[in-house]
Design a protein around this motif. Structure first.
Motif, PDB file in Angstrom:
ATOM      1  N   UNK A  61      24.781 -31.857 -18.206  1.00 35.16           N
ATOM      2  CA  UNK A  61      24.510 -33.252 -17.871  1.00 35.16           C
ATOM      3  C   UNK A  61      25.035 -33.578 -16.477  1.00 35.16           C
ATOM      4  N   UNK A  62      26.237 -33.101 -16.164  1.00 37.58           N
ATOM      5  CA  UNK A  62      26.805 -33.339 -14.829  1.00 37.58           C
ATOM      6  C   UNK A  62      25.955 -32.660 -13.754  1.00 37.58           C
ATOM      7  N   UNK A  63      25.522 -31.423 -14.047  1.00 33.65           N
ATOM      8  CA  UNK A  63      24.708 -30.682 -13.085  1.00 33.65           C
ATOM      9  C   UNK A  63      23.362 -31.376 -12.876  1.00 33.65           C
ATOM     10  N   UNK A  64      22.762 -31.827 -13.969  1.00 35.13           N
ATOM     11  CA  UNK A  64      21.492 -32.541 -13.867  1.00 35.13           C
ATOM     12  C   UNK A  64      21.654 -33.809 -13.041  1.00 35.13           C
ATOM     13  N   UNK A  65      22.731 -34.543 -13.279  1.00 42.80           N
ATOM     14  CA  UNK A  65      22.972 -35.763 -12.514  1.00 42.80           C
ATOM     15  C   UNK A  65      23.132 -35.486 -11.034  1.00 42.80           C
ATOM     16  N   UNK A  66      23.834 -34.404 -10.708  1.00 40.11           N
ATOM     17  CA  UNK A  66      24.038 -34.053  -9.300  1.00 40.11           C
ATOM     18  C   UNK A  66      22.721 -33.646  -8.639  1.00 40.11           C
ATOM     19  N   UNK A  67      21.918 -32.881  -9.361  1.00 38.52           N
ATOM     20  CA  UNK A  67      20.621 -32.468  -8.814  1.00 38.52           C
ATOM     21  C   UNK A  67      19.720 -33.682  -8.587  1.00 38.52           C
ATOM     22  N   UNK A  68      19.721 -34.610  -9.539  1.00 36.53           N
ATOM     23  CA  UNK A  68      18.919 -35.823  -9.400  1.00 36.53           C
ATOM     24  C   UNK A  68      19.404 -36.655  -8.207  1.00 36.53           C
ATOM     25  N   UNK A  69      20.721 -36.806  -8.100  1.00 37.17           N
ATOM     26  CA  UNK A  69      21.292 -37.573  -6.991  1.00 37.17           C
ATOM     27  C   UNK A  69      20.999 -36.930  -5.639  1.00 37.17           C
ATOM     28  N   UNK A  70      20.910 -35.591  -5.642  1.00 36.10           N
ATOM     29  CA  UNK A  70      20.625 -34.868  -4.396  1.00 36.10           C
ATOM     30  C   UNK A  70      19.141 -34.897  -4.029  1.00 36.10           C
ATOM     31  N   UNK A  71      18.324 -35.478  -4.918  1.00 39.51           N
ATOM     32  CA  UNK A  71      16.911 -35.606  -4.611  1.00 39.51           C
ATOM     33  C   UNK A  71      16.000 -34.607  -5.269  1.00 39.51           C
ATOM     34  N   UNK A  72      16.532 -33.743  -6.137  1.00 35.74           N
ATOM     35  CA  UNK A  72      15.688 -32.785  -6.847  1.00 35.74           C
ATOM     36  C   UNK A  72      14.877 -33.543  -7.904  1.00 35.74           C
ATOM     37  N   UNK A  73      13.556 -33.551  -7.796  1.00 34.15           N
ATOM     38  CA  UNK A  73      12.733 -34.350  -8.714  1.00 34.15           C
ATOM     39  C   UNK A  73      12.500 -33.640 -10.049  1.00 34.15           C
ATOM     40  N   UNK A  74      12.306 -34.444 -11.095  1.00 36.21           N
ATOM     41  CA  UNK A  74      11.969 -33.868 -12.402  1.00 36.21           C
ATOM     42  C   UNK A  74      10.543 -33.330 -12.415  1.00 36.21           C
ATOM     43  N   UNK A  75       9.685 -33.926 -11.593  1.00 37.90           N
ATOM     44  CA  UNK A  75       8.316 -33.445 -11.446  1.00 37.90           C
ATOM     45  C   UNK A  75       7.783 -33.911 -10.098  1.00 37.90           C
ATOM     46  N   UNK A  76       6.693 -33.303  -9.656  1.00 38.30           N
ATOM     47  CA  UNK A  76       6.109 -33.661  -8.369  1.00 38.30           C
ATOM     48  C   UNK A  76       5.506 -35.062  -8.429  1.00 38.30           C
ATOM     49  N   UNK A 136      19.499 -23.974 -14.436  1.00 37.78           N
ATOM     50  CA  UNK A 136      18.750 -23.774 -13.188  1.00 37.78           C
ATOM     51  C   UNK A 136      17.462 -23.000 -13.447  1.00 37.78           C
ATOM     52  N   UNK A 137      17.554 -21.943 -14.266  1.00 36.06           N
ATOM     53  CA  UNK A 137      16.369 -21.141 -14.573  1.00 36.06           C
ATOM     54  C   UNK A 137      15.329 -21.967 -15.322  1.00 36.06           C
ATOM     55  N   UNK A 138      15.785 -22.738 -16.282  1.00 37.68           N
ATOM     56  CA  UNK A 138      14.863 -23.556 -17.076  1.00 37.68           C
ATOM     57  C   UNK A 138      14.189 -24.625 -16.229  1.00 37.68           C
ATOM     58  N   UNK A 139      14.906 -25.136 -15.223  1.00 34.65           N
ATOM     59  CA  UNK A 139      14.386 -26.227 -14.397  1.00 34.65           C
ATOM     60  C   UNK A 139      13.645 -25.737 -13.170  1.00 34.65           C
ATOM     61  N   UNK A 140      13.598 -24.413 -12.953  1.00 32.34           N
ATOM     62  CA  UNK A 140      12.888 -23.876 -11.798  1.00 32.34           C
ATOM     63  C   UNK A 140      13.556 -24.199 -10.476  1.00 32.34           C
ATOM     64  N   UNK A 141      14.884 -24.342 -10.474  1.00 33.66           N
ATOM     65  CA  UNK A 141      15.614 -24.678  -9.257  1.00 33.66           C
ATOM     66  C   UNK A 141      15.870 -23.432  -8.424  1.00 33.66           C
ATOM     67  N   UNK A 142      15.562 -23.520  -7.138  1.00 28.60           N
ATOM     68  CA  UNK A 142      15.818 -22.412  -6.226  1.00 28.60           C
ATOM     69  C   UNK A 142      17.314 -22.362  -5.914  1.00 28.60           C
ATOM     70  N   UNK A 143      17.911 -21.169  -6.036  1.00 34.58           N
ATOM     71  CA  UNK A 143      19.327 -21.057  -5.721  1.00 34.58           C
ATOM     72  C   UNK A 143      19.632 -19.705  -5.092  1.00 34.58           C
ATOM     73  N   UNK A 144      20.798 -19.663  -4.421  1.00 36.51           N
ATOM     74  CA  UNK A 144      21.256 -18.438  -3.777  1.00 36.51           C
ATOM     75  C   UNK A 144      22.482 -17.921  -4.512  1.00 36.51           C
ATOM     76  N   UNK A 145      22.544 -16.612  -4.703  1.00 35.71           N
ATOM     77  CA  UNK A 145      23.684 -16.002  -5.382  1.00 35.71           C
ATOM     78  C   UNK A 145      24.773 -15.621  -4.373  1.00 35.71           C
ATOM     79  N   UNK A 146      26.005 -15.956  -4.705  1.00 36.10           N
ATOM     80  CA  UNK A 146      27.160 -15.551  -3.893  1.00 36.10           C
ATOM     81  C   UNK A 146      28.073 -14.702  -4.775  1.00 36.10           C
ATOM     82  N   UNK A 147      28.347 -13.494  -4.337  1.00 40.82           N
ATOM     83  CA  UNK A 147      29.157 -12.568  -5.126  1.00 40.82           C
ATOM     84  C   UNK A 147      30.633 -12.983  -5.098  1.00 40.82           C
ATOM     85  N   UNK A 148      31.255 -12.954  -6.275  1.00 44.67           N
ATOM     86  CA  UNK A 148      32.673 -13.304  -6.410  1.00 44.67           C
ATOM     87  C   UNK A 148      33.423 -12.135  -7.033  1.00 44.67           C
TER      88      UNK A 148
END
Length: 555
Positions: free
Chosen positions: A434-449, A385-397
């Motif tokens: 790879x699974x996370x990347x696939x899910x992000x792509x399927x959800x519409x997160x683009x590799x670039x603008x 997520x950090x490498x890809x610049x994905x915005x995320x929210x932290x949930x404490x566990x």
């Protein structure tokens, strides 16, 4: 402090000599800013060339840190060259600073990469940036003081506003050279070796700048002091060793320049880095959009300088800081919508959350290039997520929870390194990513603008607004600083708060803001830095900063 009195020179129209002073001082300073800001524009390429021994995220933060190194030493340059300027004169001092700046920039273009000479490359690069910072620390105060001391009392804001345009014009010139070079030789060649050309051609600008500056005479105010034997014998002691002057240095810094500095670097550099690194707009497009916004907004430096001669410096600067603090969050969120609508839509329809215990999460920054962030499940969860610049929210566990990432309705549990090692661990991490990347792509997160989907007029409008805020806070600042301090220690006194405010508060902004984003996962979190500083400036400025626009500066 400069005093108001009846001895002020008579108001008059600009003479030919004064116009030459403004033109020559401004043009020379444009070239110096061009040199300094080339590095910022090319930080992405420099991170690859000189910091390739670390991971991508760390390399970019290191490149920004080297960019900031030039700002770190600016106050020291202000002390060294400000003292010289108050002892021997304005003109000769900024001839020296210009030579140092130009030669250092030229040397960056010839410097071998990390792949060629190893760790020596980034060390030499940082050394050259330090020389640039020292030089710039002595340049600005000299140019601003020189122009102000030629100006009639009722036009100091207007005259010095031309100096204020030079930082933006230097950035604009650097953008044009970078865009032109990329267009002529192509992206691949530019990435490989063409990025060096803008640095190398600066040697021509240096020769032109030096010739222009050598045509000028010494400031009449300084020349008069010198002829009368009234120049300071110990500028540093008088400027900073006496509370009567030192308190105005502190007030100028905290009540004006700190806020101006963060607004400046948010509008003209953080916005560019945000487009490229967070919104994934290609570098060429980002440069063009920034260049258009700069061209549209630059005349407002002169407008606000002129206006400050009518209504004062203080209200314009503080209102600009307040407006910036109030509008940064909605402005940058609107920039996301306009520049990368697919990313903005994905963040709404499929928000990303990381559920983990806080003690299992490291700050995703690797200063030595050895940490792979795979010792704990939270690190594995966040690395991609950090490498890809994905915005995320932290949930404490609770403690002991295996970290997981949720993309929309899908949840991906990170591998637990406690039960994995060697090739099995590498394979599990690779599968997870790879699974996370696939899910992000399927959800519409683009590799670039996608530039075809980008609302370019709106992006330019937003960038124009950010630079417009810069013109409000920066246009009148030189006149205000000149008017705060007595002529015999003016160069020294005004240079220090200016370069701490811009060099430290402003110059460290991109590095600090992106580190804040990396630490939290929130792509907008870094904006808290300029907002807090700008609000502090408004409060201190309202309480302690005097209005100066009717003062004489001849004493």
């Amino acid at each position: 402090m400069a005093t108001q009195g009846e001895s002020a020179p008579k108001h008059h129209k600009a003479t030919q000599n004064e116009k030459l002073v403004i033109a020559a001082s401004s043009l020379g300073t444009v070239f110096e800013w061009y040199d300094f800001y080339l590095y910022g524009l090319l930080a992405t390429y420099i991170s690859v060339q000189f910091f390739s021994g670390v991971n991508e995220t760390t390399g970019f933060i290191f490149a920004l840190a080297a960019f900031a190194a030039g700002f770190a030493v600016r106050p020291f340059g202000a002390l060294v060259f400000g003292r010289i300027g108050d002892l021997v004169g304005r003109k000769n001092t900024f001839l020296v600073t210009m030579g140092l700046m130009g030669l250092s920039t030229f040397a960056v273009g010839l410097l071998p990469s990390y792949a060629t000479i190893g760790v020596a490359a980034p060390i030499i690069l940082v050394g050259l940036r330090l020389i640039q910072g020292l030089a710039l620390g002595g340049e600005y105060g000299g140019a601003a003081t020189y122009v102000a001391e030629h100006a009639p009392n009722n036009k100091r804001g207007l005259y010095t506003s031309w100096i204020q345009t030079t930082a933006t014009m230097g950035l604009f010139a650097a953008l044009l050279v970078v865009i032109g070079t990329r267009t002529v030789i192509g992206e691949e060649a530019f990435k490989d070796w063409g990025w060096r050309l803008p640095f190398i051609v600066s040697i021509l600008l240096l020769m032109v700048s030096l010739w222009i500056r050598m045509q000028l005479n010494e400031s009449p105010v300084f020349q008069k002091m010198k002829d009368e034997g009234k120049t300071s014998k110990a500028p540093l002691a008088e400027a900073f060793g006496k509370w009567g002057n030192m308190k105005w240095v502190i007030i100028a810094l905290l009540g004006a320049v700190a806020g101006q500095g963060v607004v400046w670097y948010t509008g003209q550099f953080y916005a560019l880095f945000f487009l490229e690194k967070t919104l994934m707009v290609d570098g060429a497009t980002a440069n063009i959009l920034i260049a258009i916004s700069l061209a549209l907004a630059t005349p407002f430096f002169v407008f606000f300088g002129w206006l400050s001669d009518k209504i004062g410096r203080k209200p314009i600067i503080l209102f600009g800081c307040a407006l910036a603090a109030a509008t940064y969050f909605p402005t940058f969120k609107l920039l996301t919508d306009a520049a990368n609508p697919a990313l903005a839509a994905a963040q709404v329809s499929a928000p990303v959350t990381v559920t983990a215990h806080k003690d299992d999460c490291s700050f995703q920054f690797d200063p030595v290039g050895k940490n792979k962030f795979d010792a704990k499940s939270c690190d594995i969860a966040k690395t991609y997520l950090a490498k890809s610049g994905i915005n995320y929210t932290n949930i404490e566990a609770p403690a002991g929870t295996i970290a997981s990432v949720k993309v929309g309705d899908q949840t991906f549990t990170a591998p637990d390194p406690a039960f994995l090692s060697g090739d099995a661990k590498k394979a599990a991490i690779a599968t997870y990513q790879a699974d996370l990347k696939g899910a992000l792509t399927a959800a519409g997160y683009p590799a670039k603008a996608d530039t075809s989907q980008m609302n370019k007029p709106l992006v330019v409008g937003i960038l124009f607004y950010l630079v417009f805020l810069v013109t409000m806070v920066y246009g009148p600042i030189a006149a205000l600083l000149v008017e705060l301090f007595p002529s015999k220690i003016r160069y020294t006194s005004m240079s220090l708060p200016y370069h701490i405010g811009n060099g430290w508060f402003g110059g460290f902004l991109p590095t600090t803001a992106f580190a804040m984003v990396a630490a939290t996962g929130n792509i907008y979190y870094g904006l808290w830095y300029p907002i807090v500083v700008a609000v502090g400036t408004v409060i201190i400025g309202l309480l302690f900063l005097p209005e100066t626009f009717k003062r004489s500066i001849d004493q």
